[in-house]
Design a protein around this motif. Structure first.
Motif, PDB file in Angstrom:
ATOM      1  N   PHE A   5       3.867  -2.824  16.655  1.00  0.00           N
ATOM      2  CA  PHE A   5       3.435  -1.578  16.003  1.00  0.00           C
ATOM      3  C   PHE A   5       1.909  -1.507  15.993  1.00  0.00           C
ATOM      4  O   PHE A   5       1.224  -2.523  16.121  1.00  0.00           O
ATOM      5  N   GLU A   6       1.409  -0.291  15.802  1.00  0.00           N
ATOM      6  CA  GLU A   6      -0.009  -0.147  15.480  1.00  0.00           C
ATOM      7  C   GLU A   6      -0.140  -0.361  13.971  1.00  0.00           C
ATOM      8  O   GLU A   6       0.470   0.353  13.185  1.00  0.00           O
ATOM      9  N   VAL A   7      -0.910  -1.376  13.574  1.00  0.00           N
ATOM     10  CA  VAL A   7      -0.996  -1.776  12.171  1.00  0.00           C
ATOM     11  C   VAL A   7      -2.377  -1.458  11.607  1.00  0.00           C
ATOM     12  O   VAL A   7      -3.398  -1.766  12.223  1.00  0.00           O
ATOM     13  N   ILE A   8      -2.401  -0.841  10.441  1.00  0.00           N
ATOM     14  CA  ILE A   8      -3.646  -0.609   9.705  1.00  0.00           C
ATOM     15  C   ILE A   8      -3.518  -1.297   8.351  1.00  0.00           C
ATOM     16  O   ILE A   8      -2.545  -1.087   7.627  1.00  0.00           O
ATOM     17  N   GLY A   9      -4.476  -2.142   8.019  1.00  0.00           N
ATOM     18  CA  GLY A   9      -4.482  -2.836   6.738  1.00  0.00           C
ATOM     19  C   GLY A   9      -5.347  -2.097   5.737  1.00  0.00           C
ATOM     20  O   GLY A   9      -6.482  -1.727   6.047  1.00  0.00           O
ATOM     21  N   VAL A  10      -4.824  -1.868   4.535  1.00  0.00           N
ATOM     22  CA  VAL A  10      -5.571  -1.146   3.498  1.00  0.00           C
ATOM     23  C   VAL A  10      -5.650  -2.017   2.250  1.00  0.00           C
ATOM     24  O   VAL A  10      -4.632  -2.515   1.767  1.00  0.00           O
ATOM     25  N   ASP A  23      -9.264 -12.004  11.666  1.00  0.00           N
ATOM     26  CA  ASP A  23      -8.186 -12.962  11.923  1.00  0.00           C
ATOM     27  C   ASP A  23      -6.966 -12.306  12.564  1.00  0.00           C
ATOM     28  O   ASP A  23      -6.352 -12.865  13.471  1.00  0.00           O
ATOM     29  N   GLU A  24      -6.602 -11.116  12.066  1.00  0.00           N
ATOM     30  CA  GLU A  24      -5.375 -10.463  12.535  1.00  0.00           C
ATOM     31  C   GLU A  24      -5.628  -9.468  13.670  1.00  0.00           C
ATOM     32  O   GLU A  24      -4.680  -8.967  14.270  1.00  0.00           O
ATOM     33  N   GLU A  25      -6.907  -9.171  13.911  1.00  0.00           N
ATOM     34  CA  GLU A  25      -7.296  -8.231  14.970  1.00  0.00           C
ATOM     35  C   GLU A  25      -6.600  -6.878  14.791  1.00  0.00           C
ATOM     36  O   GLU A  25      -5.972  -6.335  15.705  1.00  0.00           O
ATOM     37  N   ILE A  26      -6.704  -6.363  13.564  1.00  0.00           N
ATOM     38  CA  ILE A  26      -6.151  -5.041  13.265  1.00  0.00           C
ATOM     39  C   ILE A  26      -7.250  -4.168  12.655  1.00  0.00           C
ATOM     40  O   ILE A  26      -8.279  -4.673  12.195  1.00  0.00           O
ATOM     41  N   GLU A  27      -7.003  -2.871  12.639  1.00  0.00           N
ATOM     42  CA  GLU A  27      -7.919  -1.958  11.959  1.00  0.00           C
ATOM     43  C   GLU A  27      -7.715  -2.099  10.456  1.00  0.00           C
ATOM     44  O   GLU A  27      -6.579  -2.238   9.982  1.00  0.00           O
ATOM     45  N   VAL A  28      -8.804  -2.095   9.700  1.00  0.00           N
ATOM     46  CA  VAL A  28      -8.686  -2.138   8.244  1.00  0.00           C
ATOM     47  C   VAL A  28      -9.464  -0.983   7.632  1.00  0.00           C
ATOM     48  O   VAL A  28     -10.469  -0.530   8.194  1.00  0.00           O
ATOM     49  N   LEU A  52      -5.653   9.502   3.411  1.00  0.00           N
ATOM     50  CA  LEU A  52      -5.535   8.614   4.568  1.00  0.00           C
ATOM     51  C   LEU A  52      -4.165   8.759   5.227  1.00  0.00           C
ATOM     52  O   LEU A  52      -4.058   8.869   6.457  1.00  0.00           O
ATOM     53  N   LEU A  53      -3.111   8.792   4.417  1.00  0.00           N
ATOM     54  CA  LEU A  53      -1.758   8.866   4.968  1.00  0.00           C
ATOM     55  C   LEU A  53      -1.462  10.227   5.595  1.00  0.00           C
ATOM     56  O   LEU A  53      -0.733  10.326   6.587  1.00  0.00           O
ATOM     57  N   ARG A  54      -2.028  11.274   5.021  1.00  0.00           N
ATOM     58  CA  ARG A  54      -1.881  12.604   5.631  1.00  0.00           C
ATOM     59  C   ARG A  54      -2.556  12.632   6.998  1.00  0.00           C
ATOM     60  O   ARG A  54      -2.069  13.288   7.926  1.00  0.00           O
ATOM     61  N   LYS A  55      -3.659  11.915   7.122  1.00  0.00           N
ATOM     62  CA  LYS A  55      -4.389  11.874   8.388  1.00  0.00           C
ATOM     63  C   LYS A  55      -3.662  11.022   9.437  1.00  0.00           C
ATOM     64  O   LYS A  55      -3.493  11.424  10.584  1.00  0.00           O
ATOM     65  N   GLU A  56      -3.212   9.821   9.031  1.00  0.00           N
ATOM     66  CA  GLU A  56      -2.639   8.866   9.979  1.00  0.00           C
ATOM     67  C   GLU A  56      -1.166   9.144  10.303  1.00  0.00           C
ATOM     68  O   GLU A  56      -0.677   8.766  11.369  1.00  0.00           O
ATOM     69  N   LYS A  57      -0.435   9.761   9.342  1.00  0.00           N
ATOM     70  CA  LYS A  57       0.990  10.059   9.520  1.00  0.00           C
ATOM     71  C   LYS A  57       1.802   8.836   9.981  1.00  0.00           C
ATOM     72  O   LYS A  57       2.474   8.871  11.020  1.00  0.00           O
ATOM     73  N   PRO A  58       1.784   7.747   9.223  1.00  0.00           N
ATOM     74  CA  PRO A  58       2.544   6.554   9.623  1.00  0.00           C
ATOM     75  C   PRO A  58       4.042   6.740   9.432  1.00  0.00           C
ATOM     76  O   PRO A  58       4.488   7.561   8.631  1.00  0.00           O
ATOM     77  N   GLN A  59       4.823   5.978  10.190  1.00  0.00           N
ATOM     78  CA  GLN A  59       6.273   5.966   9.983  1.00  0.00           C
ATOM     79  C   GLN A  59       6.642   5.065   8.810  1.00  0.00           C
ATOM     80  O   GLN A  59       7.623   5.303   8.125  1.00  0.00           O
TER      81      GLN A  59
END
Length: 367
Positions: A5-10, A23-28, A52-59
């Protein structure tokens, strides 16, 4: 998960979030979230998360910790996120009474009502949630045998620490050959049982008939804001030469490696990583009879279970652990195999990945 998956850490801003990015090489993305009850700040956090969630529209939105849970789940519901998952890894409200408890009960119920799935990370928490009517049974599930993340037993292994490293660290901390070392790893606060631990250790160490001198190694930050230790406890930690406090350590494996047993008399937990880590490092544990701890530790097999907030029983368990060699060696021998067989990290990861894939295939998105 980032392989699938494309993962974003918040999370709140700080060096820890930067380390996750590296360490995880993800967007934060940093969104400030207070650990205390702060209505104005919490509304700001909710609004920022919603935008943020309205912008990214994650599943999928998957939250951990109580504050991230209420902010993340409510924002995800308002933003129309189809899969809203919350992991329960301990409930601070267990140690709270009065009006504050009522507020926290309401927040917990609202979090679960906003979520589509709730994952308590122990069977004890699963039962506690149902007993307190926080949500319906159909919404909750324990992944695997419990734990939020499992244990990487190749990383947490005695083989990872050399004899030279152990010798150097022992010398640095003035731990001599023959000392029996009890280690605690975690935040140095009241509800981790530190007051009882220090009291129990001080009593057994003063006994003239002790066959073997012991040390208590405290690894973790001293937190004075939320749940401070008793003044007598702080004084004993400072003045007792057999109590060694080393503060927060990013890599705790060397401290496990120079220790003989974990002492972890916490008041409440979800599924404590430190008890699994200790077992993987071949240490038996003395734990309190609470959620998670009493699932990882099986009495007289890989450790000892003592009553909560009972320094006398804790001291008795510590005394036996250091003086009864045959008993200690039996517990030590079982410690690592009992973690490997039940909580290997790859098994937990596969179970969670399977859960994600199953949810995404579902066509009935209930918002």
């Amino acid at each position: 998960m980032s392989e699938h998956f494309e993962v974003i850490g918040v999370s709140s801003p700080g060096k820890e979030l930067d380390e996750v990015k590296s360490d995880e090489e993800i967007e934060v993305i940093a969104i400030d979230m207070s650990r205390q009850i702060t209505p104005v700040k919490d509304i700001k956090s909710l609004w920022s998360t919603y935008k943020l969630l309205r912008k990214e529209k994650p599943q999928i939105v998957h939250t951990h910790t109580p504050k991230a849970g209420i902010v993340g789940m409510l924002a995800a519901k308002l933003a129309g996120v189809p899969h809203r998952l919350h992991t329960v890894a301990g409930l601070p409200l267990m140690e709270v009474t009065g009006m504050k408890r009522e507020v926290l009960n309401f927040v917990e119920k609202l979090t679960y009502a906003s979520a589509t799935k709730v994952y308590p990370n122990s069977k004890g928490l699963y039962e506690y949630i149902l007993q307190n009517n926080y949500t319906h049974k159909s919404k909750i599930k324990v992944i695997g045998n419990g734990s939020s993340n499992g244990i990487d037993t190749s990383y947490f292994s005695p083989d990872q620490i050399t004899e030279a490293q152990k010798t150097l660290l022992k010398k640095e901390l003035n731990i001599k050959e023959g000392h029996f070392v009890f280690v605690f790893i975690g935040r140095l606060v009241g509800d981790k049982g530190i007051n009882e631990l220090v009291k129990a250790f001080s009593l057994i160490n003063k006994k003239e008939n002790s066959q073997r001198q012991s040390k208590l190694l405290l690894v973790g930050p001293l937190e004075k804001e939320l749940d401070p230790l008793h003044p007598d406890t702080l004084k004993e930690i400072e003045n007792n030469p057999d109590i060694i406090s080393v503060g927060f350590q990013k890599d705790v494996r060397p401290y496990f490696a120079i220790s003989d047993a974990l002492a972890f008399p916490s008041y409440r937990e979800g599924f404590p990583n430190v008890v699994m880590q200790a077992g993987a490092m071949e240490l038996p544990s003395i734990v309190s009879d609470i959620n998670g701890c009493n699932e990882i530790i099986i009495e007289n097999q890989n450790g000892v279970i003592v009553p909560v907030k009972n320094s006398e029983k804790l001291g008795e368990a510590m005394e036996r652990m250091k003086s009864d060699t045959d008993y200690y060696q039996k517990l030590k021998m079982n410690a690592r195999p009992m973690i490997e067989s039940r909580y290997e990290q790859s098994v937990i990861w596969e179970a969670l990945l399977s859960e994600y894939k199953k949810l995404i295939k579902e066509k009935d998105y209930r918002v």
